[in-house]
Design a protein around this motif. Structure first.
Motif, PDB file in Angstrom:
ATOM      1  N   ASN A   4      22.178  55.579  82.931  1.00 12.66           N
ATOM      2  CA  ASN A   4      21.132  55.295  81.953  1.00 12.66           C
ATOM      3  C   ASN A   4      21.352  53.959  81.262  1.00 12.66           C
ATOM      4  O   ASN A   4      22.420  53.388  81.275  1.00 12.66           O
ATOM      5  CB  ASN A   4      20.976  56.443  80.941  1.00 12.66           C
ATOM      6  N   THR A   5      20.305  53.467  80.675  1.00  9.86           N
ATOM      7  CA  THR A   5      20.324  52.125  80.099  1.00  9.86           C
ATOM      8  C   THR A   5      21.316  51.984  78.966  1.00  9.86           C
ATOM      9  O   THR A   5      21.922  50.936  78.805  1.00  9.86           O
ATOM     10  CB  THR A   5      18.909  51.761  79.609  1.00  9.86           C
ATOM     11  N   THR A  10      22.211  46.098  76.492  1.00 10.23           N
ATOM     12  CA  THR A  10      20.868  45.849  75.997  1.00 10.23           C
ATOM     13  C   THR A  10      20.166  44.809  76.858  1.00 10.23           C
ATOM     14  O   THR A  10      20.806  43.957  77.477  1.00 10.23           O
ATOM     15  CB  THR A  10      20.909  45.368  74.534  1.00 10.23           C
ATOM     16  N   LEU A  11      18.863  44.880  76.849  1.00 12.43           N
ATOM     17  CA  LEU A  11      18.040  44.012  77.670  1.00 12.43           C
ATOM     18  C   LEU A  11      17.851  42.653  77.004  1.00 12.43           C
ATOM     19  O   LEU A  11      17.538  42.571  75.827  1.00 12.43           O
ATOM     20  CB  LEU A  11      16.675  44.676  77.882  1.00 12.43           C
ATOM     21  N   SER A  12      18.036  41.593  77.781  1.00 13.12           N
ATOM     22  CA  SER A  12      17.760  40.233  77.325  1.00 13.12           C
ATOM     23  C   SER A  12      16.549  39.720  78.103  1.00 13.12           C
ATOM     24  O   SER A  12      16.596  39.606  79.322  1.00 13.12           O
ATOM     25  CB  SER A  12      18.965  39.329  77.587  1.00 13.12           C
ATOM     26  N   GLU A  13      15.455  39.434  77.382  1.00 15.65           N
ATOM     27  CA  GLU A  13      14.237  38.940  78.041  1.00 15.65           C
ATOM     28  C   GLU A  13      14.497  37.614  78.757  1.00 15.65           C
ATOM     29  O   GLU A  13      13.971  37.382  79.837  1.00 15.65           O
ATOM     30  CB  GLU A  13      13.098  38.783  77.024  1.00 15.65           C
ATOM     31  N   THR A  92      21.923  46.107  86.097  1.00 13.08           N
ATOM     32  CA  THR A  92      22.023  45.784  84.678  1.00 13.08           C
ATOM     33  C   THR A  92      20.693  46.177  84.026  1.00 13.08           C
ATOM     34  O   THR A  92      19.714  46.474  84.729  1.00 13.08           O
ATOM     35  CB  THR A  92      22.257  44.275  84.485  1.00 13.08           C
ATOM     36  N   PRO A  93      20.603  46.143  82.707  1.00  9.74           N
ATOM     37  CA  PRO A  93      19.294  46.406  82.081  1.00  9.74           C
ATOM     38  C   PRO A  93      18.216  45.446  82.598  1.00  9.74           C
ATOM     39  O   PRO A  93      17.079  45.849  82.829  1.00  9.74           O
ATOM     40  CB  PRO A  93      19.562  46.190  80.589  1.00  9.74           C
ATOM     41  N   GLU A  94      18.601  44.197  82.824  1.00  6.13           N
ATOM     42  CA  GLU A  94      17.645  43.210  83.354  1.00  6.13           C
ATOM     43  C   GLU A  94      17.260  43.545  84.792  1.00  6.13           C
ATOM     44  O   GLU A  94      16.091  43.414  85.173  1.00  6.13           O
ATOM     45  CB  GLU A  94      18.237  41.794  83.285  1.00  6.13           C
ATOM     46  N   GLY A  95      18.224  43.984  85.585  1.00  6.21           N
ATOM     47  CA  GLY A  95      17.942  44.356  86.969  1.00  6.21           C
ATOM     48  C   GLY A  95      16.990  45.540  87.047  1.00  6.21           C
ATOM     49  O   GLY A  95      16.038  45.539  87.834  1.00  6.21           O
ATOM     50  N   ALA A  96      17.239  46.551  86.225  1.00  7.55           N
ATOM     51  CA  ALA A  96      16.365  47.726  86.195  1.00  7.55           C
ATOM     52  C   ALA A  96      14.968  47.346  85.710  1.00  7.55           C
ATOM     53  O   ALA A  96      13.963  47.806  86.257  1.00  7.55           O
ATOM     54  CB  ALA A  96      16.976  48.811  85.314  1.00  7.55           C
TER      55      ALA A  96
END
Length: 189
Positions: A4-5, A10-13, A92-96
């Motif tokens: 899970n995320t 955390t996600l970086s735009e 990663t969060p970005e990959g997902a």
């Protein structure tokens, strides 16, 4: 470890945009790279990824699956976990997020909406390539339509746009993808 995320960070735009730009640079393997990111939303070993990529048709691409994994790792789309005996990969969060964006946006439908003047041409190419065609065979279908419309655009442009949108795939000849067939079926009904 869970997939899970929360456990991935955390996600970086900004990082997400850089990752998607990196993938978009690799014409011809974009779908496979996004597929790897989707597949790795759960932890996967390298052999599992290699098997998955082979099922996607990796024998038809110029790069090894290991190279694609490395590119995704270097672009921060995947991260490695596990011990030295066996690497485990997870998006990663970005990959997902990149995989989710790619899967949720219907690029083929967007192409037809943005280039509505050429819808008949795109549909003709997709219909034609249900049975695989060479570039020359596609040009024979496209050129009369282009002449009738008095446009100076080369047929290769339309082939490239359909490939980028996920409607055509190169398999020693151009073939309409599943997405392309579904679009044709929806247009017929």
């Amino acid at each position: 470890m869970t997939a899970n995320t929360e456990n991935r960070g955390t996600l970086s735009e900004t990082a997400l945009e850089r990752l998607m730009e990196r993938i978009e640079e690799e014409r011809g393997v974009q779908e496979i790279m996004y597929g790897i990111l989707s597949f790795c939303t759960s932890e996967r070993t390298t052999p599992e990824i290699l098997k998955y990529v082979k099922e996607l048709g990796s024998d038809l691409i110029l790069y090894s699956p290991e190279t694609l994994i490395t590119w995704l790792y270097n672009a921060h789309g995947l991260r490695a976990a596990g011990d030295e005996a066996e690497t485990v990969w997870i998006s990663t969060p970005e990959g997902a997020a990149a995989a989710d964006r790619r899967n949720s946006s219907d690029r083929l439908q967007c192409l037809l909406e943005h280039e509505a003047a050429f819808n008949n041409l795109y549909v003709s190419i997709l219909r034609s390539c249900v049975t695989p065609k060479t570039k020359e065979e596609i040009e024979a279908v496209v050129e009369p339509i282009l002449r009738a419309g008095s446009t100076e655009i080369y047929p290769a442009y339309f082939i490239g746009m359909l490939e980028e949108a996920g409607g055509l795939r190169w398999e020693n000849k151009w073939r309409t993808t599943e997405k392309g067939v579904k679009l044709l079926e929806a247009a017929a009904s």
